[in-house]
Design a protein around this motif. Structure first.
Motif, PDB file in Angstrom:
ATOM      1  N   TYR A 170       0.842  -1.200   0.000  1.00 25.35           N
ATOM      2  CA  TYR A 170       0.000   0.000   0.000  1.00 25.35           C
ATOM      3  C   TYR A 170       0.881   1.256   0.000  1.00 25.35           C
ATOM      4  O   TYR A 170       0.631   2.207  -0.759  1.00 25.35           O
ATOM      5  N   TYR A 221       0.672   4.038  -3.036  1.00 29.19           N
ATOM      6  CA  TYR A 221       0.043   5.335  -2.775  1.00 29.19           C
ATOM      7  C   TYR A 221       0.987   6.348  -2.141  1.00 29.19           C
ATOM      8  O   TYR A 221       0.543   7.385  -1.649  1.00 29.19           O
ATOM      9  N   THR A 242      -6.044   2.911   4.290  1.00 32.65           N
ATOM     10  CA  THR A 242      -6.730   4.064   3.700  1.00 32.65           C
ATOM     11  C   THR A 242      -7.194   5.014   4.793  1.00 32.65           C
ATOM     12  O   THR A 242      -7.101   6.241   4.642  1.00 32.65           O
TER      13      THR A 242
END
Length: 223
Positions: free
Chosen positions: A14, A18, A73
């Motif tokens: 992740y 990102y 997130t």
């Protein structure tokens, strides 16, 4: 903790995807809601930890990755909105970020599903397998059950899941609206959030405010 190495690998993936400059601490827990969570006060203090419910750690690797991406997130969003007063930060993480995280979560699972995606496609969330149709309907019904005593979280889950489905050419928006006849006053909000590539932040926060006001006024009748 069982599967901690695997979780760390998903966190690193992740971070690379990102460009997130945070490596969270991984913790096992027995008494948390759901499969995994962050704690808002800790994240607001920039103390980034993900707690995994050890009861769910017998799930598939895809499901474990999906729940990890969900919590990562939340961490990414908590960094973006950290300059807000805590009460506003909390609202954003409990609304906008739940849509965002749920969309990311289901997208990981749908990538592994047989195409084309339809209402009977099987998905794993945590250690539970269900159909896309059941996933959405269960969350809508849970939202209604929780509307007065608790939170709106399950509605935001459903909207996030529906956004993920649209990436696979499966539009579930009509079904969601049909399941929410008592909430016709937010139908336009939902449609505005579902269709753009990016989640409409202002519309999301306005919908959260409208839901709070309707609850205070006992506006919604379920009979």
């Amino acid at each position: 903790m069982k599967r901690k190495k695997e979780i760390k690998t998903f966190c690193k993936e992740y971070i690379q995807l990102y460009n997130l400059d945070v490596i969270p601490t991984i913790k096992g827990a027995h008494r948390i809601d759901g499969a995994a969570q962050i704690k808002l006060k800790q994240s607001y203090r920039k103390d980034y930890r993900i707690y995994y419910n050890t009861k769910y750690l017998d799930c598939t690797s895809v499901a474990l990755k999906a729940m990890t991406f969900h919590e990562m997130t939340h961490i990414a969003d908590s960094i973006i909105f950290n300059d807000l007063p805590f009460n506003e930060f909390k609202k954003v993480l409990n609304s906008y970020s739940e849509i965002h995280a749920s969309e990311m979560e289901l997208d990981i699972i749908l990538k592994q599903c047989e195409k084309p995606i339809n209402s009977q496609s099987l998905v794993y969330l945590g250690n539970i397998q269900t159909t896309v149709e059941n996933l959405l309907s269960i969350n809508i019904e849970q939202f209604k059950t929780n509307f007065y005593p608790k939170t709106f979280t399950c509605l935001f889950y459903a909207i996030g899941y529906a956004r993920a489905l649209r990436k696979y050419n499966f539009d579930y928006s009509t079904e969601i609206l049909n399941m929410l006849p008592e909430f016709d006053f937010i139908h336009n909000h939902i449609k505005t959030i579902l269709y753009p590539d990016d989640i409409d932040f202002d519309t999301t926060m306005d919908m959260f405010k409208v839901l709070q006001e309707s609850r205070l006024k006992c506006q919604v009748k379920f009979w």
